[in-house]
Every structure is written in structure tokens, then in C-alpha cells.
Design a protein around this motif. Sequence first.
Motif, PDB file in Angstrom:
ATOM      1  N   GLY A 165       1.173  -1.216  -0.182  1.00 23.81           N
ATOM      2  CA  GLY A 165      -0.358   0.346  -0.273  1.00 23.81           C
ATOM      3  C   GLY A 165       0.787   1.325  -0.104  1.00 23.81           C
ATOM      4  N   SER A 166       2.110   1.128  -0.396  1.00 25.13           N
ATOM      5  CA  SER A 166       3.143   2.333  -0.313  1.00 25.13           C
ATOM      6  C   SER A 166       2.656   3.365  -1.655  1.00 25.13           C
ATOM      7  N   VAL A 167       2.979   4.457  -1.386  1.00 22.12           N
ATOM      8  CA  VAL A 167       3.510   4.950  -2.345  1.00 22.12           C
ATOM      9  C   VAL A 167       4.214   5.107  -3.510  1.00 22.12           C
ATOM     10  N   LEU A 168       4.031   5.255  -4.676  1.00 22.92           N
ATOM     11  CA  LEU A 168       4.952   5.140  -5.413  1.00 22.92           C
ATOM     12  C   LEU A 168       5.878   5.905  -6.426  1.00 22.92           C
ATOM     13  N   VAL A 169       6.894   5.663  -6.283  1.00 21.90           N
ATOM     14  CA  VAL A 169       7.847   7.170  -6.951  1.00 21.90           C
ATOM     15  C   VAL A 169       7.711   6.809  -8.301  1.00 21.90           C
TER      16      VAL A 169
END
Length: 118
Positions: free
Chosen positions: A63-67
Motif C-alpha cells: 500500500g505504499s506511495v509509488l515514486v
Amino acid sequence: MNEHEKINYVEFPSKDLDVTKRFFQDVFGWTFVDYGPEYTAIADAGLDGGFFKSDQVVSTANGSVLVVIYSKDLEYTQSKITAAGGSIVKEIFSFPGGRRFHFADPNGNEYAVWSDLG
């Protein structure tokens, strides 16, 4: 320039700061400023940020933000990533407006690289 209520800094976990710095320096040409043994700031990356010592990893699977990083030559950037010890998480795929792939750095953090060319 700092802009009111705009994103201007991102931070990522890193199991090994030396490995992180070497990887991003070799692949993307980023430079770093160390602030003690557990933190290094990113320079020359397009957006300011840093890496902090941690056993955690960022991944879209949890569920992390994707850079997402831009490249003019997707295949060339992908080859630099694997040569520097990164791994491909998702192979190159097309989407409206371009193509991209996901990779993990040697610490296991997930990022993506995209291009609107080719």
C-alpha cells in the motif's frame, strides 16, 4: 523555492545507506549529503528528499506511495538498474501516454520509471 502547501520533500527507508547512495548515484547520478550515520539527504533528483536508516521497505504490495522517475530511454535506464543491483518488479508495460516499469533498489524499496517516448 518552497511553495505554500505543495509537496517539496520525500523520505524513504533504507536498510543500508551506503548501498542506497551507491545505487542511486550509479543509476541516476544523484548526490547525497549525510546528516549523521542514520540519514542522508538526496540532491540532484528533481525533488528534495532523503533516506533514513530503517528495516522497513516501501512497496505497492503493502500500500505504499509509488515514486515515479522519468527517463528519455526506458530500456537503457532499466539496464543500468539491473547492472547496479536493482531488480525488476514489473516489466515494461504500456499505459495511456507512455510506458513504464517498476523496480526495487538493493534494499527492496519499489519505484517506477516511465517514458512518454517510444
